[in-house]
Design a protein around this motif. Structure first.
Motif, short mmCIF file in Angstrom:
data_model
loop_
_atom_site.label_atom_id
_atom_site.label_comp_id
_atom_site.label_asym_id
_atom_site.label_seq_id
_atom_site.Cartn_x
_atom_site.Cartn_y
_atom_site.Cartn_z
N MET A 1 -3.06 -11.10 -35.59
CA MET A 1 -2.38 -11.33 -36.87
C MET A 1 -2.99 -10.44 -37.96
N ILE A 2 -4.31 -10.37 -37.99
CA ILE A 2 -5.00 -9.56 -38.99
C ILE A 2 -4.64 -8.08 -38.82
N ASN A 3 -4.65 -7.59 -37.58
CA ASN A 3 -4.30 -6.19 -37.32
C ASN A 3 -2.87 -5.89 -37.72
N GLN A 4 -1.94 -6.79 -37.41
CA GLN A 4 -0.55 -6.59 -37.78
C GLN A 4 -0.37 -6.56 -39.29
N PHE A 5 -1.09 -7.43 -40.00
CA PHE A 5 -1.03 -7.42 -41.46
C PHE A 5 -1.59 -6.10 -41.99
N GLY A 6 -2.70 -5.66 -41.41
CA GLY A 6 -3.27 -4.37 -41.80
C GLY A 6 -2.30 -3.23 -41.59
N ASP A 7 -1.58 -3.25 -40.46
CA ASP A 7 -0.56 -2.22 -40.20
C ASP A 7 0.56 -2.29 -41.23
N ALA A 8 1.02 -3.50 -41.55
CA ALA A 8 2.14 -3.65 -42.49
C ALA A 8 1.76 -3.22 -43.91
N THR A 9 0.50 -3.41 -44.28
CA THR A 9 0.08 -3.11 -45.66
C THR A 9 -0.74 -1.82 -45.77
N LEU A 10 -0.95 -1.18 -44.63
CA LEU A 10 -1.75 0.06 -44.57
C LEU A 10 -3.20 -0.17 -45.00
N HIS B 1 -7.55 -10.46 -44.38
CA HIS B 1 -7.28 -9.95 -45.71
C HIS B 1 -6.98 -11.14 -46.62
N GLY B 2 -7.47 -11.11 -47.84
CA GLY B 2 -7.13 -12.17 -48.78
C GLY B 2 -5.63 -12.30 -48.97
N PHE B 3 -4.96 -11.15 -49.00
CA PHE B 3 -3.51 -11.18 -49.20
C PHE B 3 -2.77 -11.71 -47.97
N LEU B 4 -3.38 -11.63 -46.79
CA LEU B 4 -2.79 -12.28 -45.61
C LEU B 4 -2.82 -13.80 -45.82
N THR B 5 -3.96 -14.31 -46.26
CA THR B 5 -4.06 -15.74 -46.53
C THR B 5 -3.02 -16.15 -47.57
#
Length: 162
Positions: free
Chosen positions: A30-39, A63-67
């Motif tokens: 989940m964290i990696n996918q969020f990182g990919d989506a937000t660069l 990421h705080g923004f993932l939370t």
């Protein structure tokens, strides 16, 4: 709390905790996918080996923004639906704070206390929630905020006695 309520019932819920979401596991995928989506590929989020060696967290963290973004699913799964609602919109956040990092593999959940509900215009209800995102078995929350949303409804459904 009932799964569905009337627009008329909302004002009586002000001051009450009206929803607690299910736990959500925040895993590395989940964290990696969020990182990919937000660069955002900062190593403390996406490199477990380096994060364990070089960060104070002992491994990767969300990421705080993932939370923050998970509040949508937490809201949808735990707050009662307003029968007359035709659409819901985010309006914004106040006093948003990231209190504690969410370490990879931890479970989080949202708690929602309705602090304000006011009618605006003929077919709009503004609601404000005090939101807390708990981390399972931790004292400090991951996030606290005041979240304002807009509930749109057909003006003919506006309660006379609001």
């Amino acid at each position: 709390m009932p799964h569905e309520i009337s627009l008329r019932d909302v004002k009586d819920l002000v001051g009450q905790e009206i929803g607690v979401s299910d736990w959500i596991t925040v895993d590395q995928t989940m964290i990696n996918q969020f990182g990919d989506a937000t660069l955002d590929h900062q190593f403390i989020h996406t490199d477990p080996v380096r994060a364990a060696a070089e960060s104070p967290f002992g491994g990767t963290i969300a990421h705080g923004f993932l939370t923050l973004s998970l509040l949508s699913v937490m809201n949808f799964g735990s707050l009662p639906r307003i029968r007359e609602q035709t659409m819901g919109l985010n309006y914004g956040f106040d006093k948003l704070r990231f209190g504690s990092p969410v370490r990879t593999g931890r479970r989080i959940r949202g708690r929602f206390t309705l602090t304000e509900a006011r009618l605006r215009g003929a077919g709009m209800l503004m609601t404000t929630y005090d939101v807390t995102v708990d981390i399972e078995n931790e004292r400090k929350p991951a996030l606290t905020a005041q979240w304002t949303t807009i509930v749109q409804f057909d003006p003919k459904d506006r309660p006379d006695d609001w």
